[in-house]
Design a protein around this motif. Sequence first.
Motif, PDB file in Angstrom:
ATOM      1  N   ALA A   1       3.685 -17.494 -23.133  1.00 35.77           N
ATOM      2  CA  ALA A   1       5.075 -17.488 -23.599  1.00 35.77           C
ATOM      3  C   ALA A   1       5.387 -16.251 -24.423  1.00 35.77           C
ATOM      4  O   ALA A   1       6.534 -15.783 -24.454  1.00 35.77           O
ATOM      5  CB  ALA A   1       5.354 -18.745 -24.416  1.00 35.77           C
ATOM      6  N   ALA A   2       4.366 -15.681 -25.085  1.00 38.52           N
ATOM      7  CA  ALA A   2       4.577 -14.508 -25.934  1.00 38.52           C
ATOM      8  C   ALA A   2       4.947 -13.273 -25.137  1.00 38.52           C
ATOM      9  O   ALA A   2       5.399 -12.272 -25.719  1.00 38.52           O
ATOM     10  CB  ALA A   2       3.319 -14.234 -26.762  1.00 38.52           C
ATOM     11  N   ASP A   3       4.786 -13.296 -23.822  1.00 35.48           N
ATOM     12  CA  ASP A   3       5.164 -12.140 -23.008  1.00 35.48           C
ATOM     13  C   ASP A   3       6.678 -12.013 -22.846  1.00 35.48           C
ATOM     14  O   ASP A   3       7.164 -10.978 -22.388  1.00 35.48           O
ATOM     15  CB  ASP A   3       4.490 -12.202 -21.635  1.00 35.48           C
ATOM     16  CG  ASP A   3       3.014 -11.849 -21.695  1.00 35.48           C
ATOM     17  OD1 ASP A   3       2.629 -11.065 -22.583  1.00 35.48           O
ATOM     18  OD2 ASP A   3       2.237 -12.360 -20.869  1.00 35.48           O
ATOM     19  N   PHE A   4       7.408 -13.056 -23.186  1.00 33.67           N
ATOM     20  CA  PHE A   4       8.867 -12.941 -23.246  1.00 33.67           C
ATOM     21  C   PHE A   4       9.229 -12.420 -24.632  1.00 33.67           C
ATOM     22  O   PHE A   4       9.009 -13.081 -25.643  1.00 33.67           O
ATOM     23  CB  PHE A   4       9.530 -14.293 -22.976  1.00 33.67           C
ATOM     24  CG  PHE A   4       9.550 -14.663 -21.522  1.00 33.67           C
ATOM     25  CD1 PHE A   4      10.542 -14.181 -20.684  1.00 33.67           C
ATOM     26  CD2 PHE A   4       8.565 -15.472 -20.996  1.00 33.67           C
ATOM     27  CE1 PHE A   4      10.558 -14.500 -19.336  1.00 33.67           C
ATOM     28  CE2 PHE A   4       8.561 -15.802 -19.649  1.00 33.67           C
ATOM     29  CZ  PHE A   4       9.567 -15.307 -18.814  1.00 33.67           C
ATOM     30  N   LEU A   5       9.759 -11.209 -24.668  1.00 31.30           N
ATOM     31  CA  LEU A   5      10.000 -10.497 -25.920  1.00 31.30           C
ATOM     32  C   LEU A   5      11.468 -10.582 -26.319  1.00 31.30           C
ATOM     33  O   LEU A   5      12.331 -10.921 -25.494  1.00 31.30           O
ATOM     34  CB  LEU A   5       9.594  -9.033 -25.754  1.00 31.30           C
ATOM     35  CG  LEU A   5       8.170  -8.781 -25.260  1.00 31.30           C
ATOM     36  CD1 LEU A   5       7.945  -7.294 -25.022  1.00 31.30           C
ATOM     37  CD2 LEU A   5       7.150  -9.327 -26.247  1.00 31.30           C
ATOM     38  N   PRO A   6      11.766 -10.268 -27.592  1.00 35.37           N
ATOM     39  CA  PRO A   6      13.169 -10.250 -28.022  1.00 35.37           C
ATOM     40  C   PRO A   6      13.998  -9.274 -27.189  1.00 35.37           C
ATOM     41  O   PRO A   6      13.464  -8.393 -26.512  1.00 35.37           O
ATOM     42  CB  PRO A   6      13.069  -9.794 -29.484  1.00 35.37           C
ATOM     43  CG  PRO A   6      11.694 -10.174 -29.911  1.00 35.37           C
ATOM     44  CD  PRO A   6      10.834  -9.991 -28.699  1.00 35.37           C
ATOM     45  N   ALA A   7      15.306  -9.430 -27.265  1.00 30.02           N
ATOM     46  CA  ALA A   7      16.256  -8.568 -26.550  1.00 30.02           C
ATOM     47  C   ALA A   7      16.092  -8.691 -25.034  1.00 30.02           C
ATOM     48  O   ALA A   7      16.239  -7.716 -24.303  1.00 30.02           O
ATOM     49  CB  ALA A   7      16.118  -7.109 -26.996  1.00 30.02           C
ATOM     50  N   ARG A   8      15.776  -9.877 -24.575  1.00 28.96           N
ATOM     51  CA  ARG A   8      15.667 -10.198 -23.139  1.00 28.96           C
ATOM     52  C   ARG A   8      14.756  -9.215 -22.409  1.00 28.96           C
ATOM     53  O   ARG A   8      15.162  -8.513 -21.476  1.00 28.96           O
ATOM     54  CB  ARG A   8      17.051 -10.231 -22.502  1.00 28.96           C
ATOM     55  CG  ARG A   8      17.137 -11.164 -21.309  1.00 28.96           C
ATOM     56  CD  ARG A   8      18.547 -11.399 -20.846  1.00 28.96           C
ATOM     57  NE  ARG A   8      18.594 -12.444 -19.839  1.00 28.96           N
ATOM     58  CZ  ARG A   8      18.613 -13.754 -20.076  1.00 28.96           C
ATOM     59  NH1 ARG A   8      18.599 -14.176 -21.329  1.00 28.96           N
ATOM     60  NH2 ARG A   8      18.658 -14.628 -19.111  1.00 28.96           N
ATOM     61  N   ARG A   9      13.504  -9.181 -22.807  1.00 29.33           N
ATOM     62  CA  ARG A   9      12.509  -8.329 -22.167  1.00 29.33           C
ATOM     63  C   ARG A   9      11.290  -9.167 -21.792  1.00 29.33           C
ATOM     64  O   ARG A   9      11.000 -10.176 -22.421  1.00 29.33           O
ATOM     65  CB  ARG A   9      12.091  -7.191 -23.095  1.00 29.33           C
ATOM     66  CG  ARG A   9      13.215  -6.214 -23.439  1.00 29.33           C
ATOM     67  CD  ARG A   9      12.715  -5.161 -24.414  1.00 29.33           C
ATOM     68  NE  ARG A   9      12.289  -5.780 -25.662  1.00 29.33           N
ATOM     69  CZ  ARG A   9      11.323  -5.297 -26.446  1.00 29.33           C
ATOM     70  NH1 ARG A   9      10.687  -4.175 -26.100  1.00 29.33           N
ATOM     71  NH2 ARG A   9      11.000  -5.911 -27.564  1.00 29.33           N
ATOM     72  N   PHE A  10      10.583  -8.708 -20.770  1.00 26.65           N
ATOM     73  CA  PHE A  10       9.378  -9.401 -20.317  1.00 26.65           C
ATOM     74  C   PHE A  10       8.246  -8.395 -20.170  1.00 26.65           C
ATOM     75  O   PHE A  10       8.377  -7.386 -19.477  1.00 26.65           O
ATOM     76  CB  PHE A  10       9.622 -10.108 -18.980  1.00 26.65           C
ATOM     77  CG  PHE A  10       8.384 -10.742 -18.413  1.00 26.65           C
ATOM     78  CD1 PHE A  10       7.835 -11.866 -19.007  1.00 26.65           C
ATOM     79  CD2 PHE A  10       7.753 -10.201 -17.293  1.00 26.65           C
ATOM     80  CE1 PHE A  10       6.671 -12.450 -18.501  1.00 26.65           C
ATOM     81  CE2 PHE A  10       6.594 -10.774 -16.786  1.00 26.65           C
ATOM     82  CZ  PHE A  10       6.058 -11.903 -17.390  1.00 26.65           C
ATOM     83  N   ARG A  11       7.126  -8.683 -20.832  1.00 23.85           N
ATOM     84  CA  ARG A  11       5.939  -7.829 -20.755  1.00 23.85           C
ATOM     85  C   ARG A  11       5.084  -8.303 -19.584  1.00 23.85           C
ATOM     86  O   ARG A  11       4.554  -9.418 -19.586  1.00 23.85           O
ATOM     87  CB  ARG A  11       5.142  -7.895 -22.050  1.00 23.85           C
ATOM     88  CG  ARG A  11       3.883  -7.018 -22.048  1.00 23.85           C
ATOM     89  CD  ARG A  11       3.255  -6.992 -23.424  1.00 23.85           C
ATOM     90  NE  ARG A  11       3.064  -8.337 -23.935  1.00 23.85           N
ATOM     91  CZ  ARG A  11       3.147  -8.684 -25.229  1.00 23.85           C
ATOM     92  NH1 ARG A  11       3.425  -7.771 -26.137  1.00 23.85           N
ATOM     93  NH2 ARG A  11       2.949  -9.924 -25.621  1.00 23.85           N
ATOM     94  N   THR A  12       4.967  -7.464 -18.570  1.00 21.26           N
ATOM     95  CA  THR A  12       4.230  -7.832 -17.361  1.00 21.26           C
ATOM     96  C   THR A  12       2.728  -7.680 -17.575  1.00 21.26           C
ATOM     97  O   THR A  12       2.267  -7.196 -18.617  1.00 21.26           O
ATOM     98  CB  THR A  12       4.656  -6.945 -16.182  1.00 21.26           C
ATOM     99  OG1 THR A  12       4.057  -5.654 -16.335  1.00 21.26           O
ATOM    100  CG2 THR A  12       6.172  -6.795 -16.110  1.00 21.26           C
ATOM    101  N   SER A  13       1.975  -8.050 -16.576  1.00 16.00           N
ATOM    102  CA  SER A  13       0.516  -7.859 -16.602  1.00 16.00           C
ATOM    103  C   SER A  13       0.106  -6.598 -15.869  1.00 16.00           C
ATOM    104  O   SER A  13      -1.079  -6.399 -15.578  1.00 16.00           O
ATOM    105  CB  SER A  13      -0.171  -9.073 -15.953  1.00 16.00           C
ATOM    106  OG  SER A  13       0.079 -10.253 -16.676  1.00 16.00           O
ATOM    107  N   ASP A  14       1.074  -5.737 -15.558  1.00 12.93           N
ATOM    108  CA  ASP A  14       0.809  -4.540 -14.770  1.00 12.93           C
ATOM    109  C   ASP A  14       0.735  -3.287 -15.636  1.00 12.93           C
ATOM    110  O   ASP A  14       1.483  -3.154 -16.616  1.00 12.93           O
ATOM    111  CB  ASP A  14       1.899  -4.337 -13.713  1.00 12.93           C
ATOM    112  CG  ASP A  14       1.926  -5.458 -12.699  1.00 12.93           C
ATOM    113  OD1 ASP A  14       0.838  -5.870 -12.265  1.00 12.93           O
ATOM    114  OD2 ASP A  14       3.024  -5.934 -12.358  1.00 12.93           O
ATOM    115  N   LEU A  15      -0.129  -2.382 -15.244  1.00 15.03           N
ATOM    116  CA  LEU A  15      -0.193  -1.066 -15.864  1.00 15.03           C
ATOM    117  C   LEU A  15       0.665  -0.100 -15.059  1.00 15.03           C
ATOM    118  O   LEU A  15       0.657  -0.127 -13.827  1.00 15.03           O
ATOM    119  CB  LEU A  15      -1.631  -0.551 -15.889  1.00 15.03           C
ATOM    120  CG  LEU A  15      -2.608  -1.261 -16.815  1.00 15.03           C
ATOM    121  CD1 LEU A  15      -4.009  -0.687 -16.621  1.00 15.03           C
ATOM    122  CD2 LEU A  15      -2.175  -1.132 -18.263  1.00 15.03           C
TER     123      LEU A  15
END
Length: 404
Positions: A269-283
């Motif tokens: 759940a922590a991969d959903f960041l503030p300001a409507r952003r999503f941290r992927t698992s991709d480099l």
Amino acid sequence: MNDPSGRPVEVVTTDGSARAARELAARLITASTGAGPAVLPTGPGDPSPRAALVEPVHAGVAAVVTTSGSTGVPKAVLLSGSALAASAAATSARLGGEGRWLLALPAHHVAGIQVLLRSARAGTPAAVMDLQEGFRPDAFATALETAAGDGGGAVSRTSLVPTQLRRLLDDADGSGSGAGLDALRSLEAVLLGGAAADPVLLERARAAGVRVVTTYGMSETCGGCVYDGVALDGVSVEFDDVDPSGAGRVVLGGSTVAEGYRGADETAAADFLPARRFRTSDLGRLGPDGRLEILGRADDVIVTGGEKVAPTAVERALLAVPGVREACVVGVPDDEWGARVVAVVAGGDGGALDGDAVRDQVAAGLSSQGLGRAAPRSVRVLDALPVHGIGKPDRAAVRALFAG
């Protein structure tokens, strides 16, 4: 996001048939406009959703979509009607206007859902290919031909995964013609996503006259939101945990980002960041031309002898070997090196591949670039790569092949 006073969730099961896909389309269209229950699509063979997944959701959620599980346990993604609409509108803008779509993907995956909704946005129902017997080039051509006379208008777009594109290209005869490929060439745009497409496949497709547009995205971003390395309107691309080479975790933002997960642990759940952003698992990183380059999954990076190896770079080297059509590179435990690089390959042109010969050729090429440590220690030849979801290589299954 459980809301006892919110919107009910309805499970809609598809079986690969055109009839089931059309029924799902009708439910999705209703849900995305704010009427009726939210939809949780499932596919043939999927287990019944856990009770927690069908509890009421926030009123804005239109669909609950499960991920492929390529990074571990599948997750349930909450997609709002506004995010789905924003994605469809951005795709239309990038492709130069509305158009009718052909659904050739499983309807219950996010890419299939988007095909159904994009076509509805254009004011015409999507043409649907029956997938109960799998994807076949002749059936693809028939589906386009049937759509031309069903009163819904000509199909101009479709969305495929690399395996499907490869089958259509391989089906052509010696003159470069085939029913499926000829049908594909008639389309204005062919979105390609779901898994990394190797440069050789893209070159083949474009040389054959196919108008391919590569896409990058995931369920958490309503599907593809970066086309040919350029973010769609309203989508941002940033990087987290950037290393000295300039590569970092890709962070996608904008109106297409999901509301979050249902029932996921705190780490996910922590991969959903503030300001409507999503941290992927991709480099990834930005190339010299400013386009996004995906280097592979952060979890897939192999540390061997203290050096980091990106599987994607080795896979590209393998795919450049004549006769190799598919490749997957993984790391397996090694007492001396910590991990050793291994690979599986599959051909497709009728010729036999020799794993040792493929390994030696790739090792020589990588060594000449100063990347000798990245060369696979072992290469196995398979009839076809193990996959899951809509065509992503099953890396866990590949590792299991080298167990012990």
